[in-house]
Design a protein around this motif. Structure first.
Motif: not given
Length: 288
Positions: A168-174, A190-197
């Protein structure tokens, strides 16, 4: 026969297999069990917004306890496109008691992501999402929930998210921000801000690699570290647990890590952490 017609005529529990690339241009709600076998082809869903409950907008939804299964052989792709009007809106909404989406072996290109709404109960089947051996990419979220309260009770709690052997790849994937369950195993996130929040709820994370690429030299580059806002406007980190503002996230946040966990964040970046845990006096926040 068009896919729209096949879906309209499908009986409950039917399997529909693509024999060519298909583009759908109509908003659609799945209210019966359907399996879409992409068969190595590409299914493109153009987003045209439909207004739902509480000003929720979406193009595709699963409701009324239905299950939508998206699967396929190698090369199967699901692509969401967006218009100006649909920007940042959810691509696919899973809503209500027992409604479910299962994604197996598909490469999914998202815009606004997959969004779950629970029924707010504690003794009913949750709205659920299962992702197995898949690749999810998004501009904002891959998987998220939406939080709101009435009389200090979360309206859309009761969700279940399971992600295994996937990327998963996104600004915040989950992001889980309601009382619900999250299980992650064998994943690359892989997150740009958080990986998992984990703003609320319970998470079990095992045998996974989780990272954030966020960088900031000072507070001006990361204003949300000290003062959180809604969504993922918060401290950056590979794993971020807890909540600093708003009663919409009124729930304990507990994360359990097991097996081999690799977490990473940019060295020296202001307000950026490998694992960050915060909370308040009203709910319990913790990591095991």
């Amino acid at each position: 026969q068009t896919l729209e017609k096949a879906l309209a005529e499908a009986e409950d529990g039917a399997t529909i297999t693509l024999n060519a690339d298909v583009t759908m241009t109509q908003a659609l709600t799945f209210s019966k069990d359907v399996t879409l076998d992409l068969g190595g082809k590409t299914l493109t869903w153009n987003k045209h917004l439909v207004e739902g409950k509480d000003n929720e907008v979406y193009s595709y939804a699963v409701s009324n306890g239905a299950t939508l299964k998206l699967m396929g052989a190698e090369g199967s792709k699901l692509v969401f496109t967006e218009s100006v009007e649909s920007k940042n809106a959810a691509d696919l909404v899973v809503s209500g008691t027992g409604s479910a989406v299962v994604i197996q072996g598909v490469d999914v290109q998202l815009c606004g992501g997959l969004l779950l709404y629970g029924d707010g109960q504690t003794d009913t089947a949750p709205a659920s999402l299962t992702v197995e051996n898949a690749v999810l990419n998004s501009k904002s979220y891959c998987i998220s929930t939406n939080a709101s309260t009435e009389n200090n009770v979360q309206k859309w709690k009761n969700v279940s998210i399971t992600v295994t052997d996937s990327e998963l790849k996104a600004s915040t994937p989950i992001m889980l921000n309601v009382d619900g369950d999250l299980a992650v195993d064998g994943c690359m996130i892989e997150g740009e801000i958080q990986g998992i929040f984990l703003r609320a709820g319970k998470a079990d994370i095992s045998n996974s690699t989780i990272s954030t690429s966020f960088t900031a030299s000072d507070e001006s580059g990361h204003p949300y570290h000290k003062t959180w806002a809604t969504g993922n406007c918060a401290t950056a980190g590979a794993i971020v647990i807890g909540n600093k503002n708003g009663n919409g996230y009124y729930s304990d946040a507990v994360c359990t890590l097991s097996g081999k966990i690799n977490v990473s964040a940019a060295s020296g970046s202001y307000g950026t952490y490998v694992v960050y845990v915060t909370g308040n006096d009203e709910v319990y926040t913790g990591v095991n």
